[in-house]
Design a protein around this motif. Sequence first.
Motif, PDB file in Angstrom:
ATOM      1  N   GLY A  53      12.995  -8.492  49.233  1.00 29.76           N
ATOM      2  CA  GLY A  53      11.727  -9.184  49.019  1.00 29.76           C
ATOM      3  C   GLY A  53      11.059  -8.928  47.689  1.00 29.76           C
ATOM      4  N   SER A  54      11.774  -8.377  46.719  1.00 28.90           N
ATOM      5  CA  SER A  54      11.150  -8.090  45.418  1.00 28.90           C
ATOM      6  C   SER A  54      11.921  -8.770  44.296  1.00 28.90           C
ATOM      7  CB  SER A  54      11.146  -6.576  45.152  1.00 28.90           C
ATOM      8  OG  SER A  54      10.597  -5.872  46.225  1.00 28.90           O
ATOM      9  N   ARG A  55      11.239  -8.947  43.151  1.00 32.42           N
ATOM     10  CA  ARG A  55      11.926  -9.360  41.927  1.00 32.42           C
ATOM     11  C   ARG A  55      12.022  -8.128  41.037  1.00 32.42           C
ATOM     12  NH1 ARG A  55       8.305 -13.874  42.329  1.00 32.42           N
ATOM     13  NH2 ARG A  55       9.432 -15.689  43.130  1.00 32.42           N
ATOM     14  N   PHE A  56      13.149  -7.951  40.388  1.00 29.00           N
ATOM     15  CA  PHE A  56      13.351  -6.781  39.523  1.00 29.00           C
ATOM     16  C   PHE A  56      13.835  -7.234  38.149  1.00 29.00           C
ATOM     17  CE2 PHE A  56      14.483  -5.459  43.903  1.00 29.00           C
ATOM     18  CZ  PHE A  56      13.554  -4.438  44.090  1.00 29.00           C
ATOM     19  N   ASP A  57      13.533  -6.421  37.130  1.00 30.84           N
ATOM     20  CA  ASP A  57      14.119  -6.658  35.805  1.00 30.84           C
ATOM     21  C   ASP A  57      15.483  -6.001  35.702  1.00 30.84           C
ATOM     22  OD1 ASP A  57      11.978  -8.151  34.919  1.00 30.84           O
ATOM     23  OD2 ASP A  57      10.855  -6.355  34.314  1.00 30.84           O
ATOM     24  N   ASP A  58      15.569  -4.754  36.156  1.00 29.78           N
ATOM     25  CA  ASP A  58      16.843  -4.033  36.036  1.00 29.78           C
ATOM     26  C   ASP A  58      16.819  -2.873  37.037  1.00 29.78           C
ATOM     27  OD1 ASP A  58      19.079  -2.623  35.425  1.00 29.78           O
ATOM     28  OD2 ASP A  58      18.632  -2.379  33.283  1.00 29.78           O
TER      29      ASP A  58
END
Length: 231
Positions: A53-58
């Motif tokens: 359920g999250s957006r991540f960069d790296d």
Amino acid sequence: MTSDASATDPLPGTTGTAPGDETGVPFLPWDDDATGATDLARELRRVRGLVAGSRFDDVHDAVTTVRELADHLEAVGTMVRPSDYATWGVPEHLASNPAIGSRNPVSPPLEPVVFPDATVRADLRLGIEYQGPPGCVHGGIVALIFDEMLGLANAAAKSVGMTADLRVIYTSPTPLYAPLRFEARQDRVEGRKIWASATLHTGETLCARAEALFIEPRGISDAQRDRPVEG
Ligand SMILES: CC(C)(COP(=O)(O)OP(=O)(O)OC[C@H]1O[C@@H](n2cnc3c(N)ncnc32)[C@H](O)[C@@H]1OP(=O)(O)O)[C@@H](O)C(=O)NCCC(=O)NCCSC(=O)Cc1ccccc1
């Protein structure tokens, strides 16, 4: 990072009261076990929700950390063999259940209570890791929880059964993060045939209902019937 606060809200009253103000009794112990495995499953549930359920960069650093964790668990644990589950009532049998297992990170946060009339109820919220249609709980997850709740209703009525026919009628979308209430009860028994039914509400809205036929396995003893196993 931010998160939807409603996703981490404490569960609504899992020891709520039935109509008529009877108090439900927790159906299963969810005590932490001495090994820490239940706590581990709880943290992994958090991880599951965050990854889904999250957006991540790296997050490559997290991949390394989790790989090391998996390697560690492989090294320090002893795998339970399928033959260890040859009978009903093995503790790990219930703990590993994907619908209710305290040590299975896949299982929804199901903490059922049982009422004096043997109705079983579970209040919970389901996060994005259970999403099917946008903003809604996956229908298969609803069916999974119904199957488990119906089995618990049988256990509350001192029956043991395998699901032979499970019908789910979906009447309104089941919203993510909303308070959900599952209620199940055994309807009748004829020989080895057991009928049970259940409902799922959010507030006053009926989201789905289930009707099921269970068949008692051949050779079940009175002692096995009398113990509240999960099916
Ligand atoms: C065991 C049985 C269900 C029945 O076989 P047997 O013992 O050989 O019994 P037999 O065939 O002799 O029938 C007796 C009577 O019942 C009737 N009848 C039977 N079926 C149906 C039907 N569909 N529809 C309507 N009626 C049906 C049949 O006509 C007969 O009636 P009669 O006496 O002539 O009037 C077998 O088919 C089976 O293993 N299925 C797979 C079950 C399975 O894998 N389920 C999923 C896993 S469980 C789960 O996940 C939940 C869980 C979680 C955790 C813990 C616990 C639970």
